[in-house]
Design a protein around this motif. Structure first.
Motif, mmCIF file in Angstrom:
data_model
loop_
_atom_site.group_PDB
_atom_site.id
_atom_site.type_symbol
_atom_site.label_atom_id
_atom_site.label_comp_id
_atom_site.label_asym_id
_atom_site.label_seq_id
_atom_site.Cartn_x
_atom_site.Cartn_y
_atom_site.Cartn_z
ATOM 1 N N VAL A 5 -75.430 -34.817 56.825
ATOM 2 C CA VAL A 5 -74.812 -33.606 56.510
ATOM 3 C C VAL A 5 -73.282 -33.549 56.647
ATOM 4 O O VAL A 5 -72.730 -34.512 57.206
ATOM 5 C CB VAL A 5 -75.514 -32.622 57.489
ATOM 6 C CG1 VAL A 5 -76.956 -32.465 57.275
ATOM 7 C CG2 VAL A 5 -75.066 -33.030 58.954
ATOM 8 N N SER A 6 -72.614 -32.530 55.982
ATOM 9 C CA SER A 6 -71.325 -32.443 56.311
ATOM 10 C C SER A 6 -70.718 -30.847 55.935
ATOM 11 O O SER A 6 -71.743 -30.231 54.995
ATOM 12 C CB SER A 6 -70.554 -33.180 55.080
ATOM 13 O OG SER A 6 -70.849 -32.829 53.819
ATOM 14 N N VAL A 7 -69.701 -30.448 56.393
ATOM 15 C CA VAL A 7 -69.334 -29.096 56.481
ATOM 16 C C VAL A 7 -67.651 -29.174 56.159
ATOM 17 O O VAL A 7 -67.230 -29.951 56.920
ATOM 18 C CB VAL A 7 -69.667 -28.090 57.770
ATOM 19 C CG1 VAL A 7 -69.315 -26.647 57.145
ATOM 20 C CG2 VAL A 7 -71.159 -28.230 57.704
ATOM 21 N N ILE A 8 -67.128 -28.588 55.293
ATOM 22 C CA ILE A 8 -65.861 -28.325 54.952
ATOM 23 C C ILE A 8 -65.561 -26.989 54.650
ATOM 24 O O ILE A 8 -66.392 -26.239 54.164
ATOM 25 C CB ILE A 8 -65.390 -29.407 53.816
ATOM 26 C CG1 ILE A 8 -63.947 -29.614 53.814
ATOM 27 C CG2 ILE A 8 -65.856 -28.840 52.601
ATOM 28 C CD1 ILE A 8 -63.627 -30.798 53.072
ATOM 29 N N CYS A 9 -64.236 -26.346 55.107
ATOM 30 C CA CYS A 9 -63.714 -25.210 54.562
ATOM 31 C C CYS A 9 -62.310 -25.342 54.224
ATOM 32 O O CYS A 9 -61.786 -26.101 54.127
ATOM 33 C CB CYS A 9 -64.018 -24.172 55.758
ATOM 34 S SG CYS A 9 -63.022 -24.483 57.144
ATOM 35 N N LYS A 10 -61.914 -24.252 53.579
ATOM 36 C CA LYS A 10 -60.389 -24.457 52.938
ATOM 37 C C LYS A 10 -59.393 -24.158 54.107
ATOM 38 O O LYS A 10 -58.350 -24.794 53.798
ATOM 39 C CB LYS A 10 -60.506 -22.908 52.260
ATOM 40 C CG LYS A 10 -59.022 -22.788 51.509
ATOM 41 C CD LYS A 10 -59.121 -21.419 50.518
ATOM 42 C CE LYS A 10 -57.710 -21.348 49.679
ATOM 43 N NZ LYS A 10 -57.512 -22.507 48.787
ATOM 44 N N GLY A 11 -59.823 -23.444 55.260
ATOM 45 C CA GLY A 11 -58.714 -23.608 56.518
ATOM 46 C C GLY A 11 -57.971 -22.395 56.281
ATOM 47 O O GLY A 11 -56.808 -22.698 56.687
ATOM 48 N N VAL A 12 -58.507 -21.261 56.062
ATOM 49 C CA VAL A 12 -57.521 -20.009 55.916
ATOM 50 C C VAL A 12 -57.538 -19.299 57.207
ATOM 51 O O VAL A 12 -58.787 -19.313 57.596
ATOM 52 C CB VAL A 12 -58.332 -18.863 54.867
ATOM 53 C CG1 VAL A 12 -57.553 -17.736 54.923
ATOM 54 C CG2 VAL A 12 -58.113 -19.440 53.586
ATOM 55 N N GLU A 13 -56.583 -18.939 57.841
ATOM 56 C CA GLU A 13 -56.389 -18.387 59.038
ATOM 57 C C GLU A 13 -57.295 -17.116 59.045
ATOM 58 O O GLU A 13 -57.195 -16.218 58.256
ATOM 59 C CB GLU A 13 -55.056 -17.969 59.388
ATOM 60 C CG GLU A 13 -54.778 -17.388 60.688
ATOM 61 C CD GLU A 13 -53.441 -17.140 61.194
ATOM 62 O OE1 GLU A 13 -53.171 -16.629 62.120
ATOM 63 O OE2 GLU A 13 -52.476 -17.449 60.385
ATOM 64 N N GLY A 14 -58.168 -17.181 59.990
ATOM 65 C CA GLY A 14 -59.001 -16.122 60.232
ATOM 66 C C GLY A 14 -60.463 -15.942 59.357
ATOM 67 O O GLY A 14 -61.068 -15.066 59.385
ATOM 68 N N GLY A 15 -60.467 -17.109 58.507
ATOM 69 C CA GLY A 15 -61.514 -17.247 57.488
ATOM 70 C C GLY A 15 -62.497 -18.080 58.034
ATOM 71 O O GLY A 15 -62.878 -18.372 59.237
ATOM 72 N N PHE A 16 -63.362 -18.729 57.324
ATOM 73 C CA PHE A 16 -64.535 -19.759 57.372
ATOM 74 C C PHE A 16 -63.960 -20.760 58.497
ATOM 75 O O PHE A 16 -62.886 -21.118 58.057
ATOM 76 C CB PHE A 16 -65.105 -20.266 56.487
ATOM 77 C CG PHE A 16 -65.841 -19.147 55.447
ATOM 78 C CD1 PHE A 16 -66.861 -18.512 56.007
ATOM 79 C CD2 PHE A 16 -65.297 -18.745 54.254
ATOM 80 C CE1 PHE A 16 -67.644 -17.829 55.125
ATOM 81 C CE2 PHE A 16 -66.155 -17.922 53.208
ATOM 82 C CZ PHE A 16 -67.326 -17.552 53.944
ATOM 83 N N GLN A 17 -64.740 -21.243 59.508
ATOM 84 C CA GLN A 17 -64.475 -22.295 60.374
ATOM 85 C C GLN A 17 -65.202 -23.317 60.319
ATOM 86 O O GLN A 17 -65.179 -24.098 61.196
ATOM 87 C CB GLN A 17 -64.300 -21.525 61.885
ATOM 88 C CG GLN A 17 -63.492 -20.354 61.802
ATOM 89 C CD GLN A 17 -62.222 -20.746 61.775
ATOM 90 O OE1 GLN A 17 -61.450 -21.754 62.321
ATOM 91 N NE2 GLN A 17 -61.364 -19.996 61.154
ATOM 92 N N ALA A 18 -65.957 -23.591 59.464
ATOM 93 C CA ALA A 18 -66.868 -24.793 59.188
ATOM 94 C C ALA A 18 -67.812 -24.804 60.460
ATOM 95 O O ALA A 18 -68.017 -26.154 60.882
ATOM 96 C CB ALA A 18 -65.961 -26.234 58.985
ATOM 97 N N GLU A 19 -68.473 -23.567 60.836
ATOM 98 C CA GLU A 19 -69.373 -23.731 61.829
ATOM 99 C C GLU A 19 -70.679 -23.675 61.448
ATOM 100 O O GLU A 19 -71.633 -23.435 62.363
ATOM 101 C CB GLU A 19 -68.873 -22.569 62.824
ATOM 102 C CG GLU A 19 -67.662 -22.643 63.464
ATOM 103 C CD GLU A 19 -67.198 -21.440 64.226
ATOM 104 O OE1 GLU A 19 -68.169 -20.351 64.305
ATOM 105 O OE2 GLU A 19 -66.295 -21.316 64.997
ATOM 106 N N PHE A 20 -71.009 -23.955 60.226
ATOM 107 C CA PHE A 20 -72.425 -24.001 59.724
ATOM 108 C C PHE A 20 -73.123 -24.969 60.490
ATOM 109 O O PHE A 20 -72.641 -26.115 60.640
ATOM 110 C CB PHE A 20 -72.357 -24.691 58.246
ATOM 111 C CG PHE A 20 -73.859 -24.270 57.625
ATOM 112 C CD1 PHE A 20 -74.125 -23.112 56.853
ATOM 113 C CD2 PHE A 20 -74.756 -25.295 57.721
ATOM 114 C CE1 PHE A 20 -75.437 -22.936 56.401
ATOM 115 C CE2 PHE A 20 -75.671 -25.177 56.853
ATOM 116 C CZ PHE A 20 -76.325 -24.146 56.205
#
Length: 332
Positions: free
Chosen positions: A309-324
């Motif tokens: 498995v892997s999780v990645i996010c865009k990295g926007v402040e206050g946005g998704f944190q790749a905590e799936f």
């Protein structure tokens, strides 16, 4: 002193028991099919939010209370302008302040039904939320619509076509200040051929003339994205992002020439789970209509008894944190 044994004889004042002797039952057990409630009668109906000692437990705010899983047919328009009527499942909730007993849950549905003939997009959910907020006051509110979206997929070489179904959700949230956020969730199922297994199979062939089959497996990517203000994005465009990045979407209609082509396609695009995440990142990050995203990938290993498995996010402040973490939901 022991307590007396209670009598097992029904009281003559019980509400539902008939007897041969008066008094008769105090409540008639029948359905009045002809009764039509007047406005005055409706006004007299008890309101449970006004009861004494209405709050049970801690008298604190609740972040979400509402309904989930009510179904209705809704119309969704494709990128080419054609529309499809699909079964949808709806979740709607609002926040509940302290000192309040409850919300008018049927109003969520009634507000939704006012738009049942509309062509649904994330913007439609925003319109519904704004109408609901205007009726009930300054509450945080959320709506989610889940549906299965069909798209015709051509085979690789035989010329056949078949319907591929995509699990899609539109979501919208509106806070007490009127700030609207719009989201789309999209699941993409693909094949992942292991680069390590492919190399080892070729090594066995080259050094010992041994025929070996590298392993590949069905895999899934879950895309959760937030739309930029004023932007729109169709389901077809999200699918093209995924297909362009990963190449090896699972097939619908397959003849022998298609199966051979799929094996060649997997050979040309071998990938680890981290490769899949980065390929998808590059595609979605380049689209300015997407404010933020989170991508979770699961390769359902045929070599191991567990998944990669892997999780990645865009990295926007206050946005998704790749905590799936709910990778079990990616089993396909």
């Amino acid at each position: 002193m022991s307590k007396p044994t209670p009598s097992l004889t029904p009281s003559p004042r019980m509400f539902f028991h008939d007897s041969d002797q008066p008094p008769l039952a105090l409540v008639e057990r029948r359905y009045d099919a002809d009764f039509i409630p007047s406005a005055e009668y409706r006004e007299s109906l008890p309101d449970m939010t006004l009861t004494r000692n209405a709050i049970q437990g801690a008298n604190v705010p609740i972040q979400q209370v509402g309904i989930s899983g009510f179904r209705l047919p809704l119309r969704f328009v494709g990128q080419d302008g054609t529309s499809q009527c699909l079964e949808a499942r709806v979740m709607g909730s609002v926040s509940l302040e302290a000192n309040l007993k409850g919300i008018n849950m049927s109003r969520i549905m009634r507000t939704f039904y006012e738009h049942k003939d509309a062509s649904f997009t994330p913007d439609t959910l925003g319109t519904i939320l704004q109408g609901y907020q205007a009726q009930v006051g300054g509450l945080n509110a959320r709506l989610k619509v889940d549906f299965s979206y069909p798209m015709l997929q051509p085979s690789l070489r035989s010329g056949l076509v078949g319907y591929q179904y995509y699990t899609v959700s539109y979501l919208a949230s509106l806070d007490a200040r009127g700030s609207l956020r719009r989201f789309i969730h999209f699941d993409f199922v693909y094949s992942s051929a292991c680069p390590c297994s492919a190399e080892l199979a070729e090594h066995a062939r080259a050094t010992r003339n041994i025929y070996a089959i590298p392993h590949s497996q069905r895999s899934k990517a879950r895309i959760q994205l937030e739309l930029a203000e004023g932007a729109s994005l169709s389901v077809e465009e999200i699918q093209r992002h995924c297909l362009g990045a990963l190449k090896t979407e699972t097939q619908v209609m397959v003849k022998r020439e298609d199966e051979q082509a799929f094996a060649e396609l997997n050979g040309a695009h071998i990938k680890f789970v981290e490769d899949a995440a980065r390929l998808l990142f590059a595609s979605f990050d380049a689209d300015r209509r997407i404010k933020d995203f989170e991508i979770a990938c699961a390769h359902l290993e045929s070599l191991h008894s567990h998944d990669a498995v892997s999780v990645i996010c865009k990295g926007v402040e206050g946005g998704f944190q790749a905590e799936f973490t709910n990778f079990e939901s990616l089993i396909c």
